[in-house]
Design an enzyme around this catalytic site. Structure first.
Site, PDB file in Angstrom:
ATOM      1  NE  ARG A 196      19.227  50.678  54.033  1.00 42.75           N
ATOM      2  CZ  ARG A 196      18.885  51.549  53.084  1.00 42.75           C
ATOM      3  NH1 ARG A 196      18.506  52.779  53.411  1.00 42.75           N
ATOM      4  NH2 ARG A 196      18.920  51.212  51.811  1.00 42.75           N
ATOM      5  CG  HIS A 249      23.892  49.142  53.534  1.00 45.40           C
ATOM      6  ND1 HIS A 249      23.071  49.059  52.433  1.00 45.40           N
ATOM      7  CD2 HIS A 249      23.194  48.572  54.550  1.00 45.40           C
ATOM      8  CE1 HIS A 249      21.927  48.481  52.786  1.00 45.40           C
ATOM      9  NE2 HIS A 249      21.983  48.184  54.066  1.00 45.40           N
ATOM     10  CD1 TRP A 253      11.773  42.514  60.335  1.00 40.15           C
ATOM     11  CD2 TRP A 253      12.435  44.633  60.073  1.00 40.15           C
ATOM     12  NE1 TRP A 253      12.474  42.594  59.151  1.00 40.15           N
ATOM     13  CE2 TRP A 253      12.894  43.892  58.963  1.00 40.15           C
ATOM     14  CE3 TRP A 253      12.734  46.003  60.124  1.00 40.15           C
ATOM     15  CZ2 TRP A 253      13.629  44.435  57.918  1.00 40.15           C
ATOM     16  CZ3 TRP A 253      13.466  46.558  59.076  1.00 40.15           C
ATOM     17  CH2 TRP A 253      13.906  45.786  57.997  1.00 40.15           C
TER      18      TRP A 253
END
Length: 330
Positions: free
Chosen positions: A86, A90, A238
């Site tokens: 992540r 980002h 998920w």
């Protein structure tokens, strides 16, 4: 008289022996080197030693060591792997292909001005965790460390080897940080599937230079990690294996009945067990005819997904960079 002659002959003998010894070592002996020439020769020799491959290698950043240290961090705490992905994502996602600004190149996500962007909530902890590694491997820029962490984490999660090259140069101050209106990652919900998809395409991925197939490939990273209410507002993983990268995300999207979760938080979907979740932006991928074909393709073929995910992730990490070079990582 005699002692003087014997001293001279001793000196001559010593000079001859020294010359022979030097010649046997393959050294060129000047007839009578002036002191200035000797100094120049010493300076040249010192410069040659400094520029030798051995000393250059000693001074080169230890990328392999940094990768091993990152992998050791993930082994000790597998849950930080998805957060490294992540952070890398980002830090790269600010790129704009029209203005050719942003991207991972300056390592600007370490500045509080960029960490304050809404989509970066919680990443300050990961930046802090990598600080000791940056101190340990001083020759490696923050920008290289953050992107190397992402590539290493994907590999550690059982995913493909993502090509990674070094040479990003850190920005020294936050002057190049984009304003908070620049969205680096998609909002999960724009009110309707059509608006969410348009946002996914136009505001995020097309801006960076990705096409629909690459959008779906990169979305497979949702197999990793989970949403945290204190960061994004959404909740849950998920997939049932949030520290392992597989093509399971696509199979789950297609095969499970996803229904709206009844709770006080933002709109998200849940599977029949209530343990797994999908965001509106995930569901939009199977509601769009063009996107759905790629979801089906990757659900059937893990090798194809790995190959195309690795290529898209390397492209993401190299957006806006220049003069990168391949380095040894093992």
């Amino acid at each position: 008289g005699g002692s003087r002659h014997s001293k001279i002959s001793e000196v001559i003998t010593a000079i001859m022996l020294a010359s022979l010894a030097a010649l046997s070592l393959g050294l060129r002996v000047p007839a009578s080197p002036p002191s200035l020439d000797r100094r120049a020769a010493l300076a040249t020799a010192a410069a040659a030693a400094l520029s030798s491959p051995l000393s250059a290698a000693a001074a080169a950043p230890d990328y392999a060591g940094a990768k091993a240290a990152l992998a050791a961090m993930i082994t000790a705490d597998p849950d930080i792997g998805p957060t490294m992905v992540r952070l890398a994502w980002h830090s790269s996602g600010t790129y704009d292909k029209m203005s050719k600004t942003g991207g991972s190149g300056g390592g600007t996500i370490r500045f509080k001005e960029e960490l304050a962007h809404g989509g970066n909530a919680g990443l300050d902890k990961m930046v802090a965790k990598l600080e000791p590694l940056h101190a340990q491997f001083g020759g490696i820029s923050y920008a290289d460390l953050y992107t190397l962490a992402g590539a290493t984490a994907i590999e550690a999660a059982g995913g493909p080897t993502v090509g990674w090259r070094a040479g990003r140069v850190d920005a020294l101050d936050p002057s190049t940080v984009k304003g908070p209106d620049v969205v680096t990652v998609p909002d999960a919900d724009k009110g309707s599937p059509a608006k969410t998809l348009s946002h996914l395409r136009m505001d995020i991925f097309y801006r960076m230079g990705f096409d629909d197939r690459e959008i779906v490939a990169l979305s497979g990273a949702h197999a990793l990690g989970r949403c945290h209410p204190d960061a994004s507002g959404y909740s849950g993983p998920w997939s049932p294996t949030p520290t392992v990268l597989t093509n399971g995300y696509y199979a789950l999207l297609l095969s499970l009945p996803w229904t709206l979760k009844e709770w006080d938080g933002p709109m998200q979907f849940e599977d029949p067990s209530g343990k797994l979740m999908m965001l509106p932006s995930d569901i939009a991928l199977i509601q769009d005819k063009k996107m759905r074909q790629y979801v089906q393709m990757y659900a059937k073929d893990k090798e194809l997904f790995f190959k195309e995910f690795a290529a898209a992730f390397q492209k993401l990490e190299e957006l806006g960079t220049k003069n990168l070079k391949t380095v040894a990582l093992a």
